[in-house]
Design an enzyme around this catalytic site. Structure first.
Site, PDB file in Angstrom:
ATOM      1  N   ASP A   1      47.891  45.327  -0.352  1.00 29.48           N
ATOM      2  CA  ASP A   1      49.259  45.486  -0.841  1.00 29.48           C
ATOM      3  C   ASP A   1      50.014  46.325   0.196  1.00 29.48           C
ATOM      4  O   ASP A   1      49.392  47.034   0.993  1.00 29.48           O
ATOM      5  CB  ASP A   1      49.241  46.183  -2.195  1.00 29.48           C
TER       6      ASP A   1
ATOM      7  N   ASP B   1      47.708  49.488  -5.191  1.00 30.52           N
ATOM      8  CA  ASP B   1      47.946  50.758  -5.872  1.00 30.52           C
ATOM      9  C   ASP B   1      48.866  50.660  -7.083  1.00 30.52           C
ATOM     10  O   ASP B   1      48.846  51.525  -7.937  1.00 30.52           O
ATOM     11  CB  ASP B   1      48.554  51.777  -4.895  1.00 30.52           C
TER      12      ASP B   1
END
Length: 739
Positions: A449, A627
């Protein structure tokens, strides 16, 4: 007609449980029910549970998550079938009840406590009976018959109650398997304990031979160690779904017909309800804005760092946070059909897929049961035919059962995982899933990500040197009054200071106020009538009175170790990609700075999962690093997943490993340790196989008593443990190699 349709539909479940019909929900013409299933411990259990339900033609899907014990069931028949399905599971040995994540305790916590108590009792019995056995051995030929009988009776008094208690995890599982027409690894274990204790009782009260109480106690103790370690490493897998359930349990402010507000639980919101959102409120369900204008923090949902302007007609989703001004919205979905609920389902589906991973220990265990039963039976029959005496035939068969008991096999994987997990913990990596290291060792692709993973996840002012002190302090005097992310970045850059007067915040625009006699405006380019640049950076503009506006530039800063981590993973020949929910400009900038050729932007959670599935379909084993809340489904869907300590709680719960220090450079080390751990596991299997190749023929030939078999079995367990401990000794060298 199927098994279930042949039975009369039972409207109440067995055992006095709550009626599961109350938890059935209807969607798209199908009835859906989530059940908590108890007693499932392996891939074979998944097959039996799902197979029993899928015999009914009306059942569309039956998916059991081994880690959480949660079964997702959907069928096309009446809702009354729910109780029948629950009773079917009970009949095949897997009792089930309605899954209530807000109220239900994790059943594995109680199972852990039972295993720990059983292990303590078995250890106590083993230690004490071995003291008595030493006395018997040392006094062989000199101890009187009366004293020998007393020693045997005292051993029976210690071991029999202890074995009855400590062996329950194996006895219950074995009895359930046999009662329903199949066998598992616990059947030969239970048989060995029963036969050893039974023969010892006979020798104590009716014969004058040797007893084997110490062998039974030692066998249970070492087996319970392996099972407890395995349970501990599996236990955290259900945290993701429970964390999402807690996040969904929010309140809402509903606007009544008379215009008054009432606080209600989010689960009571219905489509069509009008809700009031104050600044700082989290949106409880999906809906559409009716009136007002405000910025929304969408970072947890989309990963987008810049706030979203919400006004009349804007679609909003649960999990977003209202930043600036009051809003009115109309709910378009119930809580269970909102975005957070959909993310929970995606997480659950990902965990179910991962639970089908066949561990090395499971593969080895498939051969154990038939081979051991065959060897023990042939030994018993062979010795009885040769000697015509049941006693030596039974003793040798017991010796075969004990010497082949899977203590070494049971410890081969957990011992390595515990040592490897401890080594990684000291390096700042928390391993949360027992089989994660096996999966991590086999990866050939890494997907990152962007926001909060490769970058620090918060905007920073990057052109401060181009601004005068007066310009910075003027902007900061307004920014200190706002919760907007860009305002906080300006306030952080300027430090503590005075606050402007007469400050007002224009939703979707910016801030207006007065400072030191000057009129200030700080906000977006569109609001101030300025043409925005095409740069990848985020901008805000300050206007002092009628002077030319000044540009403040912000950027989500790259983590200091991101480039080095990506380079080291590339050097290992791994395929690297970046998937982001952020805009194309910032995503392209980060990809260029990291030298990433494969990246995508503007992705929703479903899009990330689709990309992971595409990589898997292409033959890749994928590691996902993320996250945000929007990353949780992808983390659960990947072959193995990593989150940072600063990540959203749900992302940490869905991940297999957590980088405690928020440093990405621990990732290559984790991969190296995982590869070393897999090598140690394979070595342990080799040691266990070599042990059996030597010991089993001796036991079959009658050269090994049950006690010697127990000692040999224990020695093999110690040997695989010592081999596992070799992982810890290479910590310094591995760190130096990685750095």
């Amino acid at each position: 007609m199927s098994e279930l349709t042949a039975d009369a539909i039972e409207t109440r479940p067995a055992g006095g449980q709550a009626d599961p019909r109350a938890f059935v929900r209807e969607e798209a013409g199908l009835n859906h029910l989530d059940l908590m299933v108890r007693g499932a411990t392996c891939a074979g259990c998944i097959s039996r549970v799902e197979g029993a339900l899928l015999k009914d033609e009306r059942v569309e899907t039956a998916r059991l998550n081994l880690s959480t014990g949660r079964l997702r069931l959907s069928w096309s028949g009446p809702a009354d079938l729910a109780a029948s399905y629950v009773n079917t599971l009970s009949r095949i040995g897997y009792p089930a009840s309605a899954y209530e994540p807000e109220l239900d305790r994790d059943p594995r916590q109680e199972e852990e406590r039972r295993l720990l108590r059983a292990m303590a009792v078995a250890g106590f019995a083993m230690a004490n009976v071995m003291l008595l056995s030493v006395s018997v051995w040392s006094g062989d030929g000199e101890m009187s018959e009366a004293m020998l009988g007393f020693m045997h009776r005292l051993s029976a008094l210690i071991v029999l109650p202890a074995a009855a208690f400590a062996g329950q995890p194996f006895f219950r599982s074995a009895w359930t398997a046999v009662r329903h027409g199949h066998v598992n690894m616990d059947v030969p274990i239970s048989l060995a304990v029963f036969l050893a204790c039974g023969l010892s009782v006979h020798e104590t009260f009716f014969g004058h031979g040797e007893t084997y109480y110490d062998a039974a106690a030692m066998l249970l103790f070492f087996l319970l160690i392996g099972r407890y370690l395995d349970m501990r490493l599996r236990a955290r897998a259900s945290e993701a779904a429970r964390g999402l359930a807690a996040m969904q349990a929010a309140s809402a402010s509903r606007v009544r017909a008379d215009g008054m507000l009432e606080a209600i639980p989010a689960r009571d919101v219905r489509p069509g309800d009008v809700l009031h959102l104050a600044p700082g409120d989290k949106i409880p369900v999906d809906g559409v804005i009716l009136s007002g204008a405000s910025g929304l923090d969408t970072a947890l949902v989309t990963g987008e760092t810049a706030p979203l302007l919400a006004e009349a007609g804007t679609d909003v989703f649960s999990g977003m946070v209202n930043l600036d001004a009051p809003l009115r919205m109309r709910a378009t979905a119930e809580r269970d059909n909102s975005l957070l609920a959909e993310i929970a389902r995606l997480v659950e589906a990902g965990e179910q897929g991962r639970s089908r991973y066949v561990r090395l220990a499971d593969q080895a265990a498939k051969l154990y049961v038939p081979v051991v039963h065959t060897l023990a039976a042939l030994t018993f029959v062979g010795w009885y035919l040769v000697t015509g005496d049941l006693r030596p035939a039974l003793i040798n068969a017991i010796a075969v059962l004990i010497i082949t008991c899977p203590c070494a096999l049971g410890l081969a994987v957990p011992a390595v995982q515990v040592v490897a997990s401890g080594r990684l913990f000291r390096a700042g990596v928390l391993v949360k899933s027992g089989d994660a290291l096996e999966r991590l060792a086999g990866i050939d692709a890494v997907v990152f990500d962007k926001t909060g993973t490769l970058t620090e996840g918060r905007p920073r002012l990057i052109n401060q040197t181009e601004l005068s002190e007066q310009q910075l302090q003027c902007a900061a005097s307004l920014a200190r009054t706002s919760r907007h992310p860009l305002s906080r970045a300006v306030a952080d850059a300027a430090g503590m200071g005075p606050v402007a007067e007469e400050v007002s915040e224009r939703a979707g625009g910016g801030l207006v106020g007065r400072f030191e006699g000057r009129e200030l405006k700080f906000g977006s380019a569109d609001w101030l009538g300025i043409s925005a640049s095409a740069d990848a950076v985020t901008e805000a503009w300050l206007q002092i009175d009628d002077a030319q506006p000044v540009c403040f530039k912000f950027e989500d800063v790259l983590r200091p170790d991101a480039a080095e981590t990506v380079a080291r993973l590339k050097d290992r020949g791994l395929h690297i990609e970046m998937l982001s929910g952020d805009r194309e400009g910032p995503a392209a900038d980060i990809a260029a700075r990291l030298g990433l050729d494969h990246w995508r932007s503007g992705l929703k959670p479903q899009d990330k999962i689709a990309r992971l599935n595409a990589l898997r379909d292409a033959g890749h084993k994928v590691l996902m690093v993320g996250d945000g809340l929007n990353d949780a489904p992808a983390l659960a869907a990947a072959d193995v997943s990593v989150s940072l300590a600063s990540a959203a709680e749900i992302s940490q719960a869905a991940a297999d490993l957590v980088l405690q220090g928020n440093h990405l450079d621990a990732l290559p080390l984790a991969n190296r340790v995982a590869i070393d751990a897999r090598r140690r596991v394979l070595e342990n299997f080799g040691l266990a196989a070599a042990y059996n190749c030597i010991a089993v023929p001796l036991a079959v030939a009658g050269f090994v008593t049950p006690l010697i078999a127990a000692i040999a079995m224990s020695a093999s367990s110690v040997l695989v443990t010592l081999n596992a401990l070799r992982l810890a000794s290479g910590q310094v060298q591995a760190k130096q190699k990685e750095n």
